[in-house]
Design a protein around this motif. Structure first.
Motif, PDB file in Angstrom:
ATOM      1  N   VAL A  44       1.015  -1.089   0.376  1.00 61.37           N
ATOM      2  CA  VAL A  44       0.069  -0.036  -0.081  1.00 61.37           C
ATOM      3  C   VAL A  44       0.908   1.196   0.136  1.00 61.37           C
ATOM      4  O   VAL A  44       1.226   2.541  -1.053  1.00 61.37           O
ATOM      5  CB  VAL A  44      -1.188  -0.101   1.452  1.00 61.37           C
ATOM      6  CG1 VAL A  44      -1.673   1.449   1.347  1.00 61.37           C
ATOM      7  CG2 VAL A  44      -1.732  -0.806   0.942  1.00 61.37           C
ATOM      8  N   TYR A  45       2.045   0.983   1.127  1.00 62.74           N
ATOM      9  CA  TYR A  45       2.862   2.665   0.495  1.00 62.74           C
ATOM     10  C   TYR A  45       3.496   2.730  -0.874  1.00 62.74           C
ATOM     11  O   TYR A  45       3.323   3.526  -1.021  1.00 62.74           O
ATOM     12  CB  TYR A  45       4.080   2.211   1.896  1.00 62.74           C
ATOM     13  CG  TYR A  45       4.942   2.729   2.067  1.00 62.74           C
ATOM     14  CD1 TYR A  45       5.397   4.671   2.420  1.00 62.74           C
ATOM     15  CD2 TYR A  45       6.257   2.291   1.235  1.00 62.74           C
ATOM     16  CE1 TYR A  45       5.967   4.861   2.395  1.00 62.74           C
ATOM     17  CE2 TYR A  45       7.281   3.450   1.400  1.00 62.74           C
ATOM     18  CZ  TYR A  45       7.209   4.875   1.079  1.00 62.74           C
ATOM     19  OH  TYR A  45       8.466   5.637   1.525  1.00 62.74           O
ATOM     20  N   VAL A  48       0.964   4.548  -2.986  1.00 57.60           N
ATOM     21  CA  VAL A  48       0.822   5.819  -2.463  1.00 57.60           C
ATOM     22  C   VAL A  48       2.568   6.109  -2.651  1.00 57.60           C
ATOM     23  O   VAL A  48       2.155   7.867  -3.482  1.00 57.60           O
ATOM     24  CB  VAL A  48       1.101   6.077  -0.785  1.00 57.60           C
ATOM     25  CG1 VAL A  48       0.784   7.603  -0.610  1.00 57.60           C
ATOM     26  CG2 VAL A  48      -0.597   5.410  -0.437  1.00 57.60           C
ATOM     27  N   ALA A 113      -7.260   7.916  -6.173  1.00 58.55           N
ATOM     28  CA  ALA A 113      -7.131   6.521  -4.879  1.00 58.55           C
ATOM     29  C   ALA A 113      -7.581   5.037  -4.991  1.00 58.55           C
ATOM     30  O   ALA A 113      -7.283   4.233  -5.656  1.00 58.55           O
ATOM     31  CB  ALA A 113      -7.024   6.684  -3.877  1.00 58.55           C
ATOM     32  N   CYS A 122      -5.494   4.748   0.045  1.00 58.33           N
ATOM     33  CA  CYS A 122      -4.175   4.762  -0.323  1.00 58.33           C
ATOM     34  C   CYS A 122      -4.577   7.279  -0.354  1.00 58.33           C
ATOM     35  O   CYS A 122      -2.808   7.641   0.263  1.00 58.33           O
ATOM     36  CB  CYS A 122      -3.670   5.447  -1.869  1.00 58.33           C
ATOM     37  SG  CYS A 122      -2.995   3.785  -1.878  1.00 58.33           S
ATOM     38  N   GLY A 183      -3.512   1.681   5.586  1.00 52.23           N
ATOM     39  CA  GLY A 183      -3.173   3.481   4.642  1.00 52.23           C
ATOM     40  C   GLY A 183      -3.507   3.785   5.901  1.00 52.23           C
ATOM     41  O   GLY A 183      -2.508   5.065   5.777  1.00 52.23           O
ATOM     42  N   ALA A 186       0.649   3.379   5.992  1.00 51.68           N
ATOM     43  CA  ALA A 186       1.316   4.565   4.495  1.00 51.68           C
ATOM     44  C   ALA A 186       0.952   6.011   5.008  1.00 51.68           C
ATOM     45  O   ALA A 186       2.444   6.855   4.603  1.00 51.68           O
ATOM     46  CB  ALA A 186       0.003   4.229   3.649  1.00 51.68           C
TER      47      ALA A 186
END
Length: 519
Positions: A44-45, A48, A113, A122, A183, A186
């Motif tokens: 997920v990071y 982003v 996102a 995100c 989320g 992140a």
């Protein structure tokens, strides 16, 4: 051998020491992230971060290169009174671009996102990402000025301090406030990055005010505008398109892996493993390669500005050779140890084939980075733009085709990275050869590093197997194998008649000096 201050070898040495420390700290940082966020959280990071890389490329890549090149050229021609105008123009361009990007992200963050990244979680990290971008811009513009003026010790100190603060800030935030919501994880990672960027921006601003009081922010003239944007515009466009394609690959990779039979969590974890664990491990030698490239960039630009074509040819040839002498053997040391190191630090298994293919892709990336930097330094950035974008397009097409095959999966991505990186480096090299007339010398520049790397790889694998049987402790066995491989690498260079420090000093700082080694 005594190394004089103000020389290329001194600059490369300072940058190398700083970059090695940064790589070690960055490795610790990746271990922290893997323990607190997990593979899916890193995935997920990474999604982003793909947006952040696109914005960073569009707002900063061309601006910082133009600032570094023009400041080096002004210093070489004795036009230091124009440095303030260069700096003023760089800040103007960056803040105009970043303001436009901020407006788009704030207005359309939810859609970006959900629709582009495919994960609505995100969006929570976007505000911190934008703040990080603004602070990074201030930091990198001052860094580019210092690099152009060959005051690399300032940038090294800033980067080390920034990485230390980032490790502590991110660790604290994830430990105290991290949860199963990826989320939120992140968002906390970018919040920790903001803390570290605040330090760097303030530190470099303070150094500039204390040590460069003679620089005045004068108004740039039309000639400077033309020179600045002639460099910045094509590089920004190239970096923006390249990072957009790279980010598209990050978004597309989980989807194509799902087409190969993985579920969403497994596909996202695969993205997290390769971007947050395997690549940082195998790309450790970039600390040395990037140091040589960064130190050479102002020197090549200065030589070009005053018409010293012989020196340009020497520097061009030496950077290509040095990339091989450093990049290939160093990667060859890591490849056989990568499965055990990954298991030890990240608790994530890697196969030998996975590590070997990623190592080959890393070496190709080193050559592409070095040759692209030389094209930029010589004012041939348009050629670098063309090869970089073409390589990214090819990689995206191959990723789309190969990663959906169950027999390839993630290996399709690794193979695409290697083939496109090697092809782009070869094209860049051909352009450099044609424009500078430096001698290719295939055996010296490529054959010897390849033989050295093959020997180091085989002996490292032998050392790893031998010490694994001899020592019960995994850390002790890996440390013994690594130290033995490094000693062997230095011995191989000596047997070939190469003393790397003297080689760099004589061939970079004094190209007219006759060689006293086999080289």
């Amino acid at each position: 051998m005594r190394v004089r201050k103000g020389t290329i070898l001194y600059a490369a040495g300072v940058l190398a020491c700083g970059n090695v420390l940064l790589q070690v700290l960055g490795f610790v940082y990746r271990v922290v992230l893997s323990r607190f966020a997990g593979a899916e959280g890193l995935g997920v990071y990474r999604l982003v971060n793909s947006v952040y890389l696109v914005l960073n490329a569009g707002c900063l890549s061309g601006v910082t290169t133009a600032c570094s090149r023009l400041s080096a050229a002004c210093e070489a021609r004795g036009e230091s009174h124009r440095l303030g105008a260069v700096l003023r123009l760089a800040f103007r361009a960056f803040f105009a671009l970043s303001a436009a990007c901020t407006a788009v992200v704030l207005l359309c963050g939810g859609s970006i996102a959900a629709n582009l990244l495919g994960d609505g979680r995100c969006a929570r990290a976007f505000p911190y990402m934008l703040l990080c971008l603004a602070l990074t811009g201030v930091e990198n513009i001052f860094k580019s000025l210092f690099i152009g003026l060959e005051r690399v010790q300032y940038t090294a100190c800033s980067e080390v301090g920034e990485q230390l603060i980032r490790i502590f800030a991110v660790s604290f935030l994830l430990y105290e406030y991290g949860s199963g919501d990826y989320g939120r994880i992140a968002m906390l990672i970018f919040a920790g990055m903001v803390c570290s960027e605040v330090f760097s921006a303030l530190f470099l601003t303070r150094l500039f005010r204390r040590n460069m009081r003679h620089i005045r922010f004068t108004r740039p003239d039309k000639e400077l505008y033309g020179q600045f944007f002639g460099i910045a515009a094509p590089l920004s466009a190239s970096a923006l398109i390249g990072n957009m394609l790279g980010s598209a690959g990050s978004v597309l990779l989980p989807q194509r892996l799902m087409a190969a039979g993985l579920d969403y969590e497994q596909a996202l974890s695969a993205l997290g493993v390769i971007s947050g664990m395997a690549m940082p491990l195998l790309l450790f030698p970039v600390a040395f390669v990037s140091s040589v490239c960064t130190a050479l960039l102002p020197a090549v630009t200065a030589a070009q500005a005053v018409g010293e074509q012989a020196r340009v040819r020497v520097l061009t040839g030496r950077v290509v050779t040095t990339v091989g002498l450093i990049g290939m053997p160093a990667t060859a040391v890591l490849v056989p140890l990568a499965p055990q190191l990954s298991e030890l630090f990240f608790r994530q298994p890697l196969t030998g084939g996975y590590a070997a293919l990623l190592g080959a892709a890393a070496v190709a990336a080193y050559y592409q980075m070095a040759t692209g930097s030389l094209l930029n330094a010589l004012g041939l950035q348009r050629w670098n733009v063309a090869t970089a974008i073409s390589a990214e397009l090819c990689q995206l097409a191959l990723l789309y085709r190969w990663c959906a095959r169950p027999t390839l999966g993630i290996y399709g991505y690794l193979l695409a990275m290697f083939l496109t990186g090697a092809s782009a480096a070869a094209v860049n090299l051909a352009i450099l050869h044609r424009r500078t007339a430096f001698r290719l010398k295939p055996f010296r520049r490529f054959g010897v590093p390849l033989l050295c790397g093959a020997a180091v790889f085989l002996w490292t694998r032998f050392f790893a197997q031998t010490f694994a049987c001899r020592f019960d402790n995994t850390v002790t066995a890996l440390t013994a194998a690594l130290v033995s491989a490094i000693i062997l690498y230095l011995l191989v260079l000596r047997l070939l008649g190469i003393r790397l420090g003297r080689y760099l000093a004589h061939r970079m700082e004094n190209p007219a000096v006759l060689p006293v080694f086999l080289w």
